[in-house]
Design a protein around this motif. Structure first.
Motif, mmCIF file in Angstrom:
data_model
loop_
_atom_site.group_PDB
_atom_site.id
_atom_site.type_symbol
_atom_site.label_atom_id
_atom_site.label_comp_id
_atom_site.label_asym_id
_atom_site.label_seq_id
_atom_site.Cartn_x
_atom_site.Cartn_y
_atom_site.Cartn_z
ATOM 1 N N GLU A 187 -5.950 4.049 0.885
ATOM 2 C CA GLU A 187 -5.582 2.667 1.213
ATOM 3 C C GLU A 187 -4.405 2.625 2.177
ATOM 4 N N SER A 188 -3.401 3.460 1.944
ATOM 5 C CA SER A 188 -2.179 3.402 2.753
ATOM 6 C C SER A 188 -2.379 3.955 4.162
ATOM 7 N N VAL A 189 -3.281 4.924 4.331
ATOM 8 C CA VAL A 189 -3.443 5.535 5.654
ATOM 9 C C VAL A 189 -4.048 4.565 6.669
ATOM 10 N N ARG A 190 -4.553 3.451 6.205
ATOM 11 C CA ARG A 190 -5.056 2.437 7.138
ATOM 12 C C ARG A 190 -3.944 1.922 8.044
ATOM 13 N N HIS A 215 -3.494 16.176 -4.978
ATOM 14 C CA HIS A 215 -4.596 15.854 -4.073
ATOM 15 C C HIS A 215 -5.960 15.918 -4.757
ATOM 16 N N GLU A 216 -5.985 16.386 -6.007
ATOM 17 C CA GLU A 216 -7.217 16.355 -6.786
ATOM 18 C C GLU A 216 -7.214 15.215 -7.798
ATOM 19 N N ASP A 217 -6.117 14.442 -7.820
ATOM 20 C CA ASP A 217 -5.988 13.307 -8.730
ATOM 21 C C ASP A 217 -6.636 12.080 -8.081
ATOM 22 N N ALA A 218 -7.592 11.486 -8.753
ATOM 23 C CA ALA A 218 -8.337 10.361 -8.182
ATOM 24 C C ALA A 218 -7.430 9.176 -7.859
ATOM 25 N N ARG A 219 -6.382 8.976 -8.676
ATOM 26 C CA ARG A 219 -5.466 7.860 -8.420
ATOM 27 C C ARG A 219 -4.691 8.070 -7.128
ATOM 28 N N SER A 233 0.833 -1.216 0.000
ATOM 29 C CA SER A 233 0.000 0.000 0.000
ATOM 30 C C SER A 233 0.860 1.256 0.000
ATOM 31 N N PHE A 234 1.945 1.221 0.764
ATOM 32 C CA PHE A 234 2.826 2.387 0.838
ATOM 33 C C PHE A 234 3.483 2.635 -0.522
ATOM 34 N N ARG A 235 3.944 1.571 -1.141
ATOM 35 C CA ARG A 235 4.573 1.703 -2.462
ATOM 36 C C ARG A 235 3.583 2.265 -3.476
ATOM 37 N N ALA A 236 2.344 1.822 -3.421
ATOM 38 C CA ALA A 236 1.326 2.316 -4.351
ATOM 39 C C ALA A 236 1.081 3.808 -4.168
ATOM 40 N N ALA A 237 1.090 4.266 -2.911
ATOM 41 C CA ALA A 237 0.880 5.693 -2.652
ATOM 42 C C ALA A 237 2.046 6.524 -3.180
ATOM 43 N N ILE A 238 3.272 6.037 -2.977
ATOM 44 C CA ILE A 238 4.444 6.741 -3.499
ATOM 45 C C ILE A 238 4.395 6.793 -5.024
#
Length: 247
Positions: free
Chosen positions: A225-228, A214-218, A164-169
């Protein structure tokens, strides 16, 4: 009894699979080769910051003669009268040799250590590894500013939150507004901590890029997901010193 043995065997197999996944996320090739980084944070007396910076720029080459300096910055936002410097080591044996060498380096001790200690309020260090899926990046050009974002993750390590962290980065990277320098995971210090180092051309381009991201849906989906797995986070804007390899 046979049924019990089969169940125990299945549990053991599951644990082994879990261990293999943990090794892939938490260690990986870059950690297996022994290379690590030491992040040092110095709190400088407010009235002594100018003197500290001058001393570093003038004499830090004496320390860099013993091992590789990754970067040296002062904190502009997110802290006051702080300096952060990062050093690269091949392994712990090399660091021990370097520490012994600098302790016996009379020129270093006389020209830097003795005069700098009265300027400091406190010091701390962390040992970190580059995460397996990240390579060290370089800024697009000299100049610009760096942002160090620190994430305190929930206990469990990268096996729990790594994907999840990698996806956010990756989602932030795909927007193109910033340059990733490195993602580092603590080995010594406060555990389950990740430092992400970014480069931006200037604070305004960074602010505009963040607003756009922060306005990008992706990005929004990946961050949700990562903030969980996140307990807290903080950031600092860093200005490289003239002596810093990363400028």
């Amino acid at each position: 009894m046979l049924e019990l043995l089969r169940k125990l065997s299945n549990v053991h197999s599951s644990l082994c699979v879990g261990s293999a996944v943990h090794a892939s996320f938490a260690t990986g090739p870059r950690q297996n080769d022994g290379t690590f980084y030491e992040i040092r944070t110095y709190d400088v007396k407010p009235s002594k910051m100018k003197e500290f910076v001058e001393l570093v720029n003038k004499h830090i080459h004496l320390r860099a003669a013993h091992s590789e300096m990754f970067g040296f910055w002062t904190v502009e936002f997110g802290g006051m009268n702080k300096a952060i410097h990062i050093w690269k080591f091949d392994n712990f044996a090399q660091r021990a040799e370097v520490r012994k060498a600098v302790a016996n380096d009379k020129e270093w001790q006389e020209k830097f250590i003795s005069p700098v200690l009265p300027l400091l309020k406190k010091q701390k260090n962390e040992i970190v590894y580059l995460v397996p899926w990240c390579e060290i990046g370089k800024p697009s050009k000299e100049g610009g500013v760096y942002e160090m974002v620190t994430f305190q993750m929930k206990p469990g390590g990268p096996v729990l939150w790594g994907q999840s962290f990698r996806a956010a980065i990756s989602a932030h990277l795909n927007t193109g507004y910033t340059k990733l320098i490195g993602v580092f995971h603590t080995e010594y210090g406060l555990l389950n901590r990740v430092h992400v180092l970014w480069w931006n051309e200037n604070p305004d381009s960074r602010a505009a890029g963040r607003h756009y991201a922060h306005e990008d849906a992706r990005v929004v989906a990946a961050v949700r997901e990562s903030v969980r797995f996140l307990e807290s986070q903080k950031n600092m804007l860093l200005i490289p010193l003239s002596c810093s390899p990363l400028k």
